[in-house]
Design an enzyme around this catalytic site. Sequence first.
Site, PDB file in Angstrom:
ATOM      1  N   THR A  99       0.830  -1.214   0.000  1.00 43.62           N
ATOM      2  CA  THR A  99       0.000   0.000   0.000  1.00 43.62           C
ATOM      3  C   THR A  99       0.862   1.260   0.000  1.00 43.62           C
ATOM      4  N   PRO A 109       0.666   5.870  -0.185  1.00 44.92           N
ATOM      5  CA  PRO A 109      -0.239   6.984   0.149  1.00 44.92           C
ATOM      6  C   PRO A 109      -1.320   7.201  -0.921  1.00 44.92           C
ATOM      7  N   ASN A 110      -0.979   7.054  -2.190  1.00 48.66           N
ATOM      8  CA  ASN A 110      -1.966   7.299  -3.266  1.00 48.66           C
ATOM      9  C   ASN A 110      -2.560   6.032  -3.857  1.00 48.66           C
ATOM     10  N   SER A 112      -6.552   0.497  -2.485  1.00 49.37           N
ATOM     11  CA  SER A 112      -7.312  -0.575  -3.125  1.00 49.37           C
ATOM     12  C   SER A 112      -6.803  -0.876  -4.530  1.00 49.37           C
ATOM     13  N   TRP A 149       0.866   2.557   5.991  1.00 46.52           N
ATOM     14  CA  TRP A 149       0.012   1.583   6.671  1.00 46.52           C
ATOM     15  C   TRP A 149       0.669   0.207   6.707  1.00 46.52           C
ATOM     16  N   GLY A 204      -0.992 -12.953  -4.790  1.00 51.34           N
ATOM     17  CA  GLY A 204      -0.893 -14.355  -4.364  1.00 51.34           C
ATOM     18  C   GLY A 204      -0.614 -14.457  -2.868  1.00 51.34           C
ATOM     19  N   GLU A 258      -6.107  -5.872   3.828  1.00 46.22           N
ATOM     20  CA  GLU A 258      -6.169  -7.112   3.034  1.00 46.22           C
ATOM     21  C   GLU A 258      -7.351  -7.080   2.069  1.00 46.22           C
TER      22      GLU A 258
HETATM   23  P1  TGC Z   1      -6.383  -7.642 -11.876  1.00 50.59           P
HETATM   24  O1  TGC Z   1      -6.370  -7.190 -13.303  1.00 50.59           O
HETATM   25  O2  TGC Z   1      -7.612  -8.276 -11.328  1.00 50.59           O
HETATM   26  O3  TGC Z   1      -5.153  -8.625 -11.631  1.00 50.59           O
HETATM   27  C1  TGC Z   1      -3.826  -8.291 -12.014  1.00 50.59           C
HETATM   28  C2  TGC Z   1      -3.069  -9.578 -12.241  1.00 50.59           C
HETATM   29  O4  TGC Z   1      -3.002 -10.324 -11.031  1.00 50.59           O
HETATM   30  C3  TGC Z   1      -3.655 -11.622 -11.213  1.00 50.59           C
HETATM   31  N1  TGC Z   1      -4.335 -11.910  -9.950  1.00 50.59           N
HETATM   32  C4  TGC Z   1      -3.878 -12.784  -9.072  1.00 50.59           C
HETATM   33  N2  TGC Z   1      -2.826 -13.596  -9.086  1.00 50.59           N
HETATM   34  C5  TGC Z   1      -2.615 -14.377  -8.010  1.00 50.59           C
HETATM   35  N3  TGC Z   1      -3.410 -14.351  -6.934  1.00 50.59           N
HETATM   36  C6  TGC Z   1      -4.488 -13.524  -6.880  1.00 50.59           C
HETATM   37  N4  TGC Z   1      -5.247 -13.472  -5.789  1.00 50.59           N
HETATM   38  C7  TGC Z   1      -4.762 -12.687  -7.972  1.00 50.59           C
HETATM   39  N5  TGC Z   1      -5.715 -11.774  -8.254  1.00 50.59           N
HETATM   40  C8  TGC Z   1      -5.435 -11.296  -9.468  1.00 50.59           C
HETATM   41  C9  TGC Z   1      -4.576 -11.412 -12.362  1.00 50.59           C
HETATM   42  O5  TGC Z   1      -4.862 -12.635 -13.003  1.00 50.59           O
HETATM   43  C10 TGC Z   1      -3.760 -10.503 -13.258  1.00 50.59           C
HETATM   44  O6  TGC Z   1      -2.744 -11.263 -13.866  1.00 50.59           O
HETATM   45  P2  TGC Z   1      -2.226 -10.904 -15.347  1.00 50.59           P
HETATM   46  O7  TGC Z   1      -1.220 -11.956 -15.621  1.00 50.59           O
HETATM   47  O8  TGC Z   1      -3.454 -10.969 -16.200  1.00 50.59           O
HETATM   48  O9  TGC Z   1      -1.647  -9.522 -15.243  1.00 50.59           O
HETATM   49  O10 TGC Z   1      -5.921  -6.398 -10.978  1.00 50.59           O
HETATM   50  P3  TGC Z   1      -6.627  -5.016 -10.670  1.00 50.59           P
HETATM   51  O11 TGC Z   1      -5.580  -3.966 -10.737  1.00 50.59           O
HETATM   52  O12 TGC Z   1      -7.890  -4.852 -11.484  1.00 50.59           O
HETATM   53  O13 TGC Z   1      -7.017  -5.151  -9.128  1.00 50.59           O
HETATM   54  C11 TGC Z   1      -7.909  -6.082  -8.667  1.00 50.59           C
HETATM   55  C12 TGC Z   1      -8.157  -5.889  -7.152  1.00 50.59           C
HETATM   56  C13 TGC Z   1      -8.864  -4.570  -6.882  1.00 50.59           C
HETATM   57  C14 TGC Z   1      -9.061  -7.016  -6.733  1.00 50.59           C
HETATM   58  C15 TGC Z   1      -6.833  -5.953  -6.393  1.00 50.59           C
HETATM   59  O14 TGC Z   1      -5.976  -4.943  -6.723  1.00 50.59           O
HETATM   60  C16 TGC Z   1      -7.025  -5.963  -4.890  1.00 50.59           C
HETATM   61  O15 TGC Z   1      -7.186  -7.028  -4.315  1.00 50.59           O
HETATM   62  N6  TGC Z   1      -6.998  -4.782  -4.176  1.00 50.59           N
HETATM   63  C17 TGC Z   1      -7.006  -4.718  -2.739  1.00 50.59           C
HETATM   64  C18 TGC Z   1      -5.644  -4.363  -2.245  1.00 50.59           C
HETATM   65  C19 TGC Z   1      -5.285  -5.081  -0.992  1.00 50.59           C
HETATM   66  O16 TGC Z   1      -5.886  -6.048  -0.591  1.00 50.59           O
HETATM   67  N7  TGC Z   1      -4.224  -4.633  -0.348  1.00 50.59           N
HETATM   68  C20 TGC Z   1      -3.731  -5.287   0.799  1.00 50.59           C
HETATM   69  C21 TGC Z   1      -2.388  -4.727   1.219  1.00 50.59           C
HETATM   70  S1  TGC Z   1      -1.533  -5.760   2.365  1.00 50.59           S
HETATM   71  C22 TGC Z   1      -2.373  -5.593   3.799  1.00 50.59           C
HETATM   72  O17 TGC Z   1      -3.394  -5.005   3.906  1.00 50.59           O
HETATM   73  C23 TGC Z   1      -1.767  -6.283   4.938  1.00 50.59           C
HETATM   74  S2  TGC Z   1      -2.606  -6.075   6.418  1.00 50.59           S
HETATM   75  C24 TGC Z   1      -1.890  -7.375   7.182  1.00 50.59           C
HETATM   76  C25 TGC Z   1      -2.160  -7.492   8.611  1.00 50.59           C
HETATM   77  O18 TGC Z   1      -1.758  -6.609   9.385  1.00 50.59           O
HETATM   78  O19 TGC Z   1      -2.746  -8.564   8.964  1.00 50.59           O
HETATM   79  P1  FAD Z   2      -8.964   3.324  -0.344  1.00 48.96           P
HETATM   80  O1  FAD Z   2      -8.472   2.397  -1.374  1.00 48.96           O
HETATM   81  O2  FAD Z   2      -8.712   4.779  -0.539  1.00 48.96           O
HETATM   82  O3  FAD Z   2     -10.531   3.090  -0.157  1.00 48.96           O
HETATM   83  C1  FAD Z   2     -11.369   4.028   0.513  1.00 48.96           C
HETATM   84  C2  FAD Z   2     -12.811   3.539   0.345  1.00 48.96           C
HETATM   85  O4  FAD Z   2     -13.146   3.513  -1.054  1.00 48.96           O
HETATM   86  C3  FAD Z   2     -13.036   2.122   0.856  1.00 48.96           C
HETATM   87  O5  FAD Z   2     -14.288   2.029   1.468  1.00 48.96           O
HETATM   88  C4  FAD Z   2     -13.019   1.267  -0.405  1.00 48.96           C
HETATM   89  O6  FAD Z   2     -13.786   0.095  -0.273  1.00 48.96           O
HETATM   90  C5  FAD Z   2     -13.645   2.230  -1.407  1.00 48.96           C
HETATM   91  N1  FAD Z   2     -13.237   1.904  -2.774  1.00 48.96           N
HETATM   92  C6  FAD Z   2     -11.985   1.933  -3.304  1.00 48.96           C
HETATM   93  N2  FAD Z   2     -12.011   1.520  -4.582  1.00 48.96           N
HETATM   94  C7  FAD Z   2     -13.301   1.219  -4.876  1.00 48.96           C
HETATM   95  C8  FAD Z   2     -13.971   0.726  -6.034  1.00 48.96           C
HETATM   96  N3  FAD Z   2     -13.314   0.427  -7.145  1.00 48.96           N
HETATM   97  N4  FAD Z   2     -15.302   0.563  -5.951  1.00 48.96           N
HETATM   98  C9  FAD Z   2     -15.996   0.829  -4.822  1.00 48.96           C
HETATM   99  N5  FAD Z   2     -15.420   1.296  -3.701  1.00 48.96           N
HETATM  100  C10 FAD Z   2     -14.089   1.481  -3.722  1.00 48.96           C
HETATM  101  N6  FAD Z   2      -0.926  -2.519   3.580  1.00 48.96           N
HETATM  102  C11 FAD Z   2       0.251  -3.141   3.286  1.00 48.96           C
HETATM  103  O7  FAD Z   2       0.713  -3.123   2.144  1.00 48.96           O
HETATM  104  N7  FAD Z   2       0.938  -3.814   4.257  1.00 48.96           N
HETATM  105  C12 FAD Z   2       0.514  -3.871   5.538  1.00 48.96           C
HETATM  106  O8  FAD Z   2       1.151  -4.507   6.387  1.00 48.96           O
HETATM  107  C13 FAD Z   2      -0.703  -3.193   5.885  1.00 48.96           C
HETATM  108  N8  FAD Z   2      -1.131  -3.159   7.181  1.00 48.96           N
HETATM  109  C14 FAD Z   2      -2.199  -2.374   7.506  1.00 48.96           C
HETATM  110  C15 FAD Z   2      -2.534  -2.176   8.861  1.00 48.96           C
HETATM  111  C16 FAD Z   2      -3.584  -1.350   9.207  1.00 48.96           C
HETATM  112  C17 FAD Z   2      -3.886  -1.100  10.653  1.00 48.96           C
HETATM  113  C18 FAD Z   2      -4.368  -0.719   8.207  1.00 48.96           C
HETATM  114  C19 FAD Z   2      -5.530   0.161   8.567  1.00 48.96           C
HETATM  115  C20 FAD Z   2      -4.055  -0.915   6.874  1.00 48.96           C
HETATM  116  C21 FAD Z   2      -2.956  -1.713   6.512  1.00 48.96           C
HETATM  117  N9  FAD Z   2      -2.565  -1.851   5.171  1.00 48.96           N
HETATM  118  C22 FAD Z   2      -1.398  -2.516   4.858  1.00 48.96           C
HETATM  119  C23 FAD Z   2      -3.255  -1.082   4.139  1.00 48.96           C
HETATM  120  C24 FAD Z   2      -4.586  -1.656   3.712  1.00 48.96           C
HETATM  121  O9  FAD Z   2      -4.423  -2.778   2.915  1.00 48.96           O
HETATM  122  C25 FAD Z   2      -5.353  -0.540   2.992  1.00 48.96           C
HETATM  123  O10 FAD Z   2      -5.748   0.395   3.973  1.00 48.96           O
HETATM  124  C26 FAD Z   2      -6.541  -1.085   2.218  1.00 48.96           C
HETATM  125  O11 FAD Z   2      -6.139  -1.883   1.143  1.00 48.96           O
HETATM  126  C27 FAD Z   2      -7.437   0.062   1.692  1.00 48.96           C
HETATM  127  O12 FAD Z   2      -6.685   1.062   1.079  1.00 48.96           O
HETATM  128  P2  FAD Z   2      -6.916   2.602   1.512  1.00 48.96           P
HETATM  129  O13 FAD Z   2      -6.829   2.700   2.970  1.00 48.96           O
HETATM  130  O14 FAD Z   2      -5.987   3.424   0.698  1.00 48.96           O
HETATM  131  O15 FAD Z   2      -8.412   2.911   1.106  1.00 48.96           O
END
Ligand code: TGC
Ligand code: FAD
Length: 392
Positions: free
Chosen positions: A139, A141-142, A145, A169, A245, A371
Amino acid sequence: MRPDLFEAPDYYNLDDLFTEEHLLVRDAARQWVKRDVSPIIEAYAQKAEFPKQIIVGLAEIGAFGPYIPEEYGGAGLDQISYGLIMQEIERGDSGVRSTASVQSSLVMYPIFTYGNEEQRKKYLPKLATGEWMGSFGLTEPNHGSNPSGMETKFKDMGDHYLLNGAKLWISNSPFCDIAVVWAKNEAGRIHGLIVERGMEGFSTPETHNKWSLRASATGELIFDNVKVPKENLLPGKNGLGAPLGCLDSARYGIAWGAIGAAMDCYDTALRYAKERIQFGKPIAAFQLQQKKLAEMITEITKAQLLAFRLGQLKNEGKASTAQISMAKRNNVDMAIKIAREARQILGGMGITGEYSIMRHMMNLESVITYEGTHDIHLLITGSDITGIPAFQ
Ligand code: TGC
Ligand code: FAD
């Protein structure tokens, strides 16, 4: 905080479906949480500090790399054991589970899966014991998701890479020894790099003033012309699919973890309702309170069954990203709703740190956001069933 009297609900006799190993692993984690987490966690949450002394215990119960093979220091367990460990840790606190999730699924997993043999041998055994702690930088700043828009980038300088950018974050960042960082090369392709503390230009400022996940350390990862050795690039996979993944594995763990937080809220509320007398009766005797408790155990039971079946699919290598999304979304939503209802059953006492409910409730506000947010997971399901992505 009051003594931990937790008794786990098992309304549909799920214990009959677990193997002896599952039960041993789960019970060891359960006892550890009762002994080493419950007595201290409220105080650490109140002072917004991660209790570093529990790192050794987390390693001992197998929370760092439960499913990583033993030859690399992991516990060599199956996916259901991994889920049960996450459930028990989050029963104590979501922030502690966060530390374990990041270490296992977001640091050890990519090194094991996308790393070469040298990287595996160098990093995994030390991560498994907690001697080294890791963080995961996706993640920015800009870009939350939509990580595909990331701006962090690296340049090939011949004998090393030059890394610039910032991640926001990031769990574990303030104390991590290494960070798995996702950045774009000059061609705009996403790669994973292992950045080590001490590399010049790498800093990890802590994020303060959180009302959620207060016992977990969150911060930034800042890269100002950091020279990263070429051998620190993860060679096995590139593109956005590589970090996504890792998220599959972490989201799976959260689907189980959230059940733990919900079970703790339910158990606390049930005990309180049976003991608290108003209008001459225990409040558990009133239909309105019974409705709340009955709905809670129903939702917990459904979530347990969802997680168990997902665990079977994961063990067989058949769990899809969309199936994992559904379980993460459903189970976290279930837990946050139960926390809110449970807090009401405790009346005024529910807002104090004497009980764990308010802490769980505040923690779950992060869990429902990180996540992949609640909305993003709904869009993943929507895309899967219709074949039409609606992200943009
Ligand atoms: P999209 O076009 O759907 O996919 C891009 C490429 O990735 C492939 N793919 C995957 N491959 C493996 N595993 C998966 N789960 C996959 N999902 C997609 C896909 O096939 C494609 O491959 P290719 O070869 O065609 O390029 O990508 P998109 O840019 O449209 O985004 C889809 C979306 C919105 C679902 C994805 O970006 C997303 O899941 N966004 C949410 C971001 C997120 O979850 N961030 C988490 C940060 S880490 C965190 O929060 C840790 S907190 C940990 C803690 O403290 O417990
Ligand atoms: P934004 O993406 O700006 O979303 C704001 C709102 O808009 C949300 O309600 C969202 O659902 C909505 N939204 C966004 N896009 C769409 C769409 N296409 N359609 C409809 N609604 C939409 N990240 C890491 O990489 N590593 C970490 O270890 C990690 N740890 C974290 C720990 C904490 C305590 C927190 C709070 C976050 C952590 N994160 C980490 C980041 C986390 O994964 C992000 O906060 C999360 O993915 C959402 O991104 P954002 O905060 O920028 O919200």
